[in-house]
Enzyme design. Sequence first.
Site, PDB file in Angstrom:
ATOM      1  N   ASP A  51       0.840  -1.194   0.000  1.00  0.00           N
ATOM      2  CA  ASP A  51       0.000   0.000   0.000  1.00  0.00           C
ATOM      3  C   ASP A  51       0.883   1.255   0.000  1.00  0.00           C
ATOM      4  O   ASP A  51       0.394   2.375  -0.096  1.00  0.00           O
ATOM      5  CB  ASP A  51      -1.004   0.006   1.158  1.00  0.00           C
ATOM      6  CG  ASP A  51      -0.352  -0.112   2.526  1.00  0.00           C
ATOM      7  OD1 ASP A  51       0.892  -0.160   2.602  1.00  0.00           O
ATOM      8  OD2 ASP A  51      -1.087  -0.170   3.528  1.00  0.00           O
ATOM      9  N   SER A  52       2.211   1.041   0.031  1.00  0.00           N
ATOM     10  CA  SER A  52       3.173   2.135  -0.171  1.00  0.00           C
ATOM     11  C   SER A  52       3.024   2.710  -1.582  1.00  0.00           C
ATOM     12  O   SER A  52       3.559   3.782  -1.883  1.00  0.00           O
ATOM     13  CB  SER A  52       4.609   1.647   0.048  1.00  0.00           C
ATOM     14  OG  SER A  52       4.811   0.379  -0.569  1.00  0.00           O
ATOM     15  N   ASP A  90      -0.993  -6.150  -0.191  1.00  0.00           N
ATOM     16  CA  ASP A  90      -1.453  -5.467   1.027  1.00  0.00           C
ATOM     17  C   ASP A  90      -2.951  -5.220   0.955  1.00  0.00           C
ATOM     18  O   ASP A  90      -3.459  -4.755  -0.073  1.00  0.00           O
ATOM     19  CB  ASP A  90      -0.762  -4.097   1.162  1.00  0.00           C
ATOM     20  CG  ASP A  90       0.478  -4.153   2.029  1.00  0.00           C
ATOM     21  OD1 ASP A  90       0.627  -5.121   2.803  1.00  0.00           O
ATOM     22  OD2 ASP A  90       1.308  -3.221   1.934  1.00  0.00           O
ATOM     23  N   LYS A 120      -1.558  -9.402   2.933  1.00  0.00           N
ATOM     24  CA  LYS A 120      -0.908  -8.966   4.166  1.00  0.00           C
ATOM     25  C   LYS A 120      -1.797  -7.955   4.870  1.00  0.00           C
ATOM     26  O   LYS A 120      -2.373  -7.074   4.237  1.00  0.00           O
ATOM     27  CB  LYS A 120       0.471  -8.355   3.869  1.00  0.00           C
ATOM     28  CG  LYS A 120       1.201  -7.866   5.132  1.00  0.00           C
ATOM     29  CD  LYS A 120       2.673  -7.584   4.877  1.00  0.00           C
ATOM     30  CE  LYS A 120       2.936  -6.280   4.176  1.00  0.00           C
ATOM     31  NZ  LYS A 120       2.500  -5.064   4.923  1.00  0.00           N
ATOM     32  N   GLU A 122      -2.086  -5.458   8.601  1.00  0.00           N
ATOM     33  CA  GLU A 122      -1.350  -4.866   9.718  1.00  0.00           C
ATOM     34  C   GLU A 122      -2.116  -5.060  11.021  1.00  0.00           C
ATOM     35  O   GLU A 122      -3.307  -4.753  11.087  1.00  0.00           O
ATOM     36  CB  GLU A 122      -1.158  -3.359   9.482  1.00  0.00           C
ATOM     37  CG  GLU A 122      -0.234  -3.025   8.322  1.00  0.00           C
ATOM     38  CD  GLU A 122      -0.060  -1.516   8.157  1.00  0.00           C
ATOM     39  OE1 GLU A 122      -0.506  -0.748   9.033  1.00  0.00           O
ATOM     40  OE2 GLU A 122       0.536  -1.113   7.140  1.00  0.00           O
ATOM     41  N   GLU A 189       8.397  -4.286  11.213  1.00  0.00           N
ATOM     42  CA  GLU A 189       8.897  -3.013  10.703  1.00  0.00           C
ATOM     43  C   GLU A 189       9.377  -2.101  11.822  1.00  0.00           C
ATOM     44  O   GLU A 189       8.656  -1.850  12.791  1.00  0.00           O
ATOM     45  CB  GLU A 189       7.791  -2.306   9.896  1.00  0.00           C
ATOM     46  CG  GLU A 189       8.254  -0.982   9.303  1.00  0.00           C
ATOM     47  CD  GLU A 189       7.289  -0.393   8.275  1.00  0.00           C
ATOM     48  OE1 GLU A 189       7.546   0.738   7.827  1.00  0.00           O
ATOM     49  OE2 GLU A 189       6.289  -1.048   7.927  1.00  0.00           O
TER      50      GLU A 189
END
EC number: 2.1.2.11
Length: 271
Positions: A51-52, A90, A120, A122, A189
């Site tokens: 999602d970066s 993501d 993925k 978070e 991270e």
Amino acid sequence: MSQHKEVKLITTHQMLAMKERGEKISMLTAYDYSMAQILDGAGVDVLLVGDSASNVMAGHETTLPITLDQMIYHAQSVVRAVKRAFVVVDMPFGSYQGNSSEALRSAIRIMKESGGHGIKLEGGAEIKDSITRILTAGIPVMGHLGLTPQSIYKFGTYSVRAKEEAEAQKLLEDARLLQEIGCFGLVLEKIPASLAKQVAEELTIPVIGIGAGPDVDGQVLVVHDLLGITKEFKPRFLRRYAELHDVMTEAVQHYVADVKSREFPSKEEGY
């Protein structure tokens, strides 16, 4: 007879085997077909459609604005290029938090429409229901703990996480939980290297670090940072392997100059 080695597809099973034999796992972000083709051809094990993309592809300050549709578009482009790498996508902010039915719907859309190999998310205990629900559909899930950029407004900073004992303890518990419920791997991270080492040693699933020291099972970086396409972002954990911003700027300036001076195109470059 062909001398070419058969391309071995990377799977969750192979990543587990890599950890067991002490082979480090390489992971990079990818958002488009051309770049993914280069990364896959260069031997990267895992491609993360991060999602970066919200930052490096769309110019947003945070990862929050990117939508599920946009993530699927990026993932489709990457999957079309890949012959060997495992593609993780993501799940964007808002597509899984607080509602496990919504999470399952989002995950199924990503898998069906993009052809990605896993997703993925978070977070730890607070998204347990969402992860469990997605796993029941047979979708591989990778966890992500430590600095979780989708929670930027909660933390208010991108600084190192889990330095305090309580947060470190919570991270350890979350890591154990994610393994226990069935995640195939975990990204850590920006956490202290000693804590990351402890997590990687305790878990049997692969632990991939970004700013989490050398004692994890693999590393991930944002490809635009590694290649030096982005200039402003300079965290301690980033190693630039090229300075493509300079190379590209010079090439484009050269082209502009050649067009202005009528150097390009030459007679030979016409029909």
